[in-house]
Design an enzyme around this catalytic site. Structure first.
Site, PDB file in Angstrom:
ATOM      1  N   LYS A   1     -55.586  13.453  22.197  1.00 44.58           N
ATOM      2  CA  LYS A   1     -54.745  14.551  21.702  1.00 44.58           C
ATOM      3  C   LYS A   1     -55.493  15.553  20.823  1.00 44.58           C
ATOM      4  O   LYS A   1     -54.929  16.159  19.918  1.00 44.58           O
ATOM      5  CB  LYS A   1     -53.519  13.991  20.934  1.00 44.58           C
TER       6      LYS A   1
ATOM      7  N   THR B   1     -58.675  17.533  24.741  1.00 42.96           N
ATOM      8  CA  THR B   1     -59.419  17.061  25.914  1.00 42.96           C
ATOM      9  C   THR B   1     -59.119  17.898  27.159  1.00 42.96           C
ATOM     10  O   THR B   1     -60.033  18.299  27.891  1.00 42.96           O
ATOM     11  CB  THR B   1     -59.021  15.594  26.214  1.00 42.96           C
ATOM     12  N   THR B   2     -57.843  18.144  27.408  1.00 43.17           N
ATOM     13  CA  THR B   2     -57.446  18.848  28.627  1.00 43.17           C
ATOM     14  C   THR B   2     -58.028  20.261  28.636  1.00 43.17           C
ATOM     15  O   THR B   2     -58.492  20.760  29.661  1.00 43.17           O
ATOM     16  CB  THR B   2     -55.900  18.909  28.719  1.00 43.17           C
ATOM     17  N   TRP B   3     -58.022  20.878  27.478  1.00 49.50           N
ATOM     18  CA  TRP B   3     -58.584  22.227  27.343  1.00 49.50           C
ATOM     19  C   TRP B   3     -60.089  22.201  27.589  1.00 49.50           C
ATOM     20  O   TRP B   3     -60.636  22.998  28.365  1.00 49.50           O
ATOM     21  CB  TRP B   3     -58.260  22.760  25.948  1.00 49.50           C
TER      22      TRP B   3
ATOM     23  N   HIS C   1     -63.003   8.721  26.281  1.00 54.21           N
ATOM     24  CA  HIS C   1     -62.396   8.689  24.940  1.00 54.21           C
ATOM     25  C   HIS C   1     -63.073   7.614  24.071  1.00 54.21           C
ATOM     26  O   HIS C   1     -62.661   7.399  22.937  1.00 54.21           O
ATOM     27  CB  HIS C   1     -60.916   8.310  25.045  1.00 54.21           C
TER      28      HIS C   1
ATOM     29  N   ARG D   1     -60.190  17.508  16.269  1.00 54.17           N
ATOM     30  CA  ARG D   1     -59.015  18.295  15.873  1.00 54.17           C
ATOM     31  C   ARG D   1     -58.530  17.797  14.524  1.00 54.17           C
ATOM     32  O   ARG D   1     -58.722  16.621  14.169  1.00 54.17           O
ATOM     33  CB  ARG D   1     -57.916  18.109  16.932  1.00 54.17           C
TER      34      ARG D   1
ATOM     35  N   ARG E   1     -48.199  20.911  25.678  1.00 45.52           N
ATOM     36  CA  ARG E   1     -47.007  21.026  24.827  1.00 45.52           C
ATOM     37  C   ARG E   1     -47.069  22.390  24.158  1.00 45.52           C
ATOM     38  O   ARG E   1     -46.951  23.395  24.810  1.00 45.52           O
ATOM     39  CB  ARG E   1     -46.951  19.848  23.842  1.00 45.52           C
ATOM     40  N   LYS E   2     -47.299  22.415  22.833  1.00 44.80           N
ATOM     41  CA  LYS E   2     -47.296  23.707  22.135  1.00 44.80           C
ATOM     42  C   LYS E   2     -48.689  24.296  21.953  1.00 44.80           C
ATOM     43  O   LYS E   2     -48.869  25.506  21.982  1.00 44.80           O
ATOM     44  CB  LYS E   2     -46.710  23.515  20.735  1.00 44.80           C
ATOM     45  N   GLY E   3     -49.651  23.416  21.672  1.00 46.29           N
ATOM     46  CA  GLY E   3     -51.017  23.880  21.441  1.00 46.29           C
ATOM     47  C   GLY E   3     -51.132  24.816  20.244  1.00 46.29           C
ATOM     48  O   GLY E   3     -51.864  25.802  20.282  1.00 46.29           O
TER      49      GLY E   3
HETATM   50  P1  PAP Z   1     -55.284  13.732  26.054  1.00 51.20           P
HETATM   51  O1  PAP Z   1     -55.991  13.036  24.958  1.00 51.20           O
HETATM   52  O2  PAP Z   1     -54.068  13.009  26.533  1.00 51.20           O
HETATM   53  O3  PAP Z   1     -56.164  14.170  27.180  1.00 51.20           O
HETATM   54  P2  PAP Z   1     -55.409  16.313  24.894  1.00 51.20           P
HETATM   55  O4  PAP Z   1     -55.568  17.284  25.990  1.00 51.20           O
HETATM   56  O5  PAP Z   1     -56.615  15.910  24.121  1.00 51.20           O
HETATM   57  O6  PAP Z   1     -54.659  15.040  25.417  1.00 51.20           O
HETATM   58  O7  PAP Z   1     -54.376  16.888  23.834  1.00 51.20           O
HETATM   59  C1  PAP Z   1     -53.159  17.454  24.171  1.00 51.20           C
HETATM   60  C2  PAP Z   1     -52.959  18.604  23.204  1.00 51.20           C
HETATM   61  O8  PAP Z   1     -53.749  19.710  23.638  1.00 51.20           O
HETATM   62  C3  PAP Z   1     -51.519  19.078  23.180  1.00 51.20           C
HETATM   63  O9  PAP Z   1     -51.334  19.556  21.852  1.00 51.20           O
HETATM   64  P3  PAP Z   1     -49.909  19.651  21.141  1.00 51.20           P
HETATM   65  O10 PAP Z   1     -49.207  18.356  21.388  1.00 51.20           O
HETATM   66  O11 PAP Z   1     -50.203  19.885  19.700  1.00 51.20           O
HETATM   67  O12 PAP Z   1     -49.230  20.809  21.764  1.00 51.20           O
HETATM   68  C4  PAP Z   1     -51.547  20.192  24.208  1.00 51.20           C
HETATM   69  O13 PAP Z   1     -50.501  21.116  24.080  1.00 51.20           O
HETATM   70  C5  PAP Z   1     -52.908  20.824  23.906  1.00 51.20           C
HETATM   71  N1  PAP Z   1     -53.445  21.556  25.041  1.00 51.20           N
HETATM   72  C6  PAP Z   1     -53.460  21.190  26.347  1.00 51.20           C
HETATM   73  N2  PAP Z   1     -54.036  22.128  27.093  1.00 51.20           N
HETATM   74  C7  PAP Z   1     -54.389  23.132  26.265  1.00 51.20           C
HETATM   75  C8  PAP Z   1     -55.012  24.411  26.453  1.00 51.20           C
HETATM   76  N3  PAP Z   1     -55.356  24.805  27.643  1.00 51.20           N
HETATM   77  N4  PAP Z   1     -55.219  25.176  25.366  1.00 51.20           N
HETATM   78  C9  PAP Z   1     -54.863  24.762  24.132  1.00 51.20           C
HETATM   79  N5  PAP Z   1     -54.263  23.583  23.884  1.00 51.20           N
HETATM   80  C10 PAP Z   1     -54.031  22.767  24.937  1.00 51.20           C
END
Ligand code: PAP
Length: 314
Positions: free
Chosen positions: A67, A70-72, A130, A152, A280-282
């Protein structure tokens, strides 16, 4: 993050008799190995990764706690390394979720039998883990392959984690008490925890060897996306030729765009986790909507003791 109690490898409890055990959010078994906590089905794949994986010099291994962005990071590196021409129609992110294209090694490659053959993967191989630095294979540490870590702020990480696990473990129910989740987070007893030790290991290693490990911060990527992505591309040996290329990559990887792609609105990659849950919100500072001043203070104190002492401010 895609390694949950629905993992088919979770049932081999007899293999884990000697590991300390706990239950995260009263619903998910986790066990301790090498000082960190994991869903039980991940430990054997992690051990196999450590003992069998042979890194190649041009591999890129992305690393992160859960969280933290990672996805970004997967999306950005995919665009930089695999989709380099901005005018190309090919867009891997439209075809599938970033977690499909950039597999998390311990929860996909080594959790299937037979293991997915990484030697057939096109070069440069782009992989993710991870796992904490301490258990990475020696070949990842000792070859010229590159490591990128994304960190983060702990308060936003915790809130993101709480939302994610509530969706998985308590769908359509009241959320698990946040106060108890904060306590798990601070005691380090959660998937891939302790969070603070995980970040600190990569931070210290990146300071020793900045050519090898690029340490990124989610908040910096948000604050100065162009500057940070430029730095990332240079580190990966694929510098951008024009400003337009940077803009295109940032647009392709933006949360709003990815969230609304058909493949991410429907579908799932690993263990039935819906792709939509990765977006989600990012937002930076979303924790302010949830944490009490007491919770905030406890986490700040931990950050100060564990990270700021070492020059790391998240
Ligand atoms: P993972 O560990 O399950 O792979 P990971 O991608 O690290 O998850 O984290 C998810 C967070 O990144 C979410 O944050 P939030 O819950 O505070 O909203 C998700 O919204 C955010 N996220 C995913 N994709 C993006 C992106 N393209 N740009 C910015 N934030 C992102």
């Amino acid at each position: 993050m895609a390694d949950l109690s629905s993992n088919p490898n979770s049932n081999n409890a007899e293999n884990h008799l000697n590991h300390p055990k706990a239950r995260f959010m009263d619903a998910m078994d986790i066990i301790q190995w090498e000082g960190f906590w994991f869903e039980p089905g991940l430990v054997q794949p992690a051990m196999t990764f450590r003992s069998c994986f042979q890194a190649q010099n041009n591999d890129v291994v992305l690393t992160s706690n859960i969280k933290t962005g990672t996805t970004w990071l997967k999306s950005l590196c995919l665009c930089i390394l695999k989709n380099p021409k901005p005018d190309e129609d090919l867009d891997l992110l439209v075809e599938d979720n970033p977690h499909f294209h950039v597999p998390t090694i311990e929860s996909t490659i080594y959790s299937t039998k037979p293991h997915i053959d990484l030697y057939k993967a096109p070069s440069p191989r782009l992989l993710h883990s991870h796992l904490p630095y301490i258990v990475l294979p020696d070949s990842v540490k000792n070859t010229d392959c590159k490591i990128v870590y994304i960190a983060r702020n702990p308060k936003d990480t915790l809130i993101s984690m709480w939302h994610f696990f509530n969706s998985i473990l308590y769908p359509n129910q009241d959320p698990f008490p946040l106060e108890r989740t904060v306590d798990c987070f601070l005691s380090g007893v959660h998937q891939y925890g302790p969070f603070f030790d995980h970040v600190l290991q990569y931070w210290l290693e990146s300071r020793k060897n900045p050519q090898k490990i690029l340490f990124l911060k989610y908040e910096e990527l948000k604050r100065d996306p162009k500057g940070e992505v430029k730095k990332l591309a240079e580190f990966l040996g694929k510098p951008f030729a024009t400003e337009e290329e940077i803009d295109k990559v940032l647009w392709r990887c933006s949360l709003e765009r990815l969230k609304n792609l058909k493949v991410n609105k429907n579908g799932s990659i690993v263990y039935s986790v819906p792709n939509s849950l990765y977006f989600r919100k990012g937002v930076v500072g979303d924790w302010k909507n949830y944490l009490t001043p007491e919770m905030e203070e406890k986490i700040n104190q931990m950050s100060s003791i564990k990270l700021e002492e070492h020059g790391l401010f998240l």
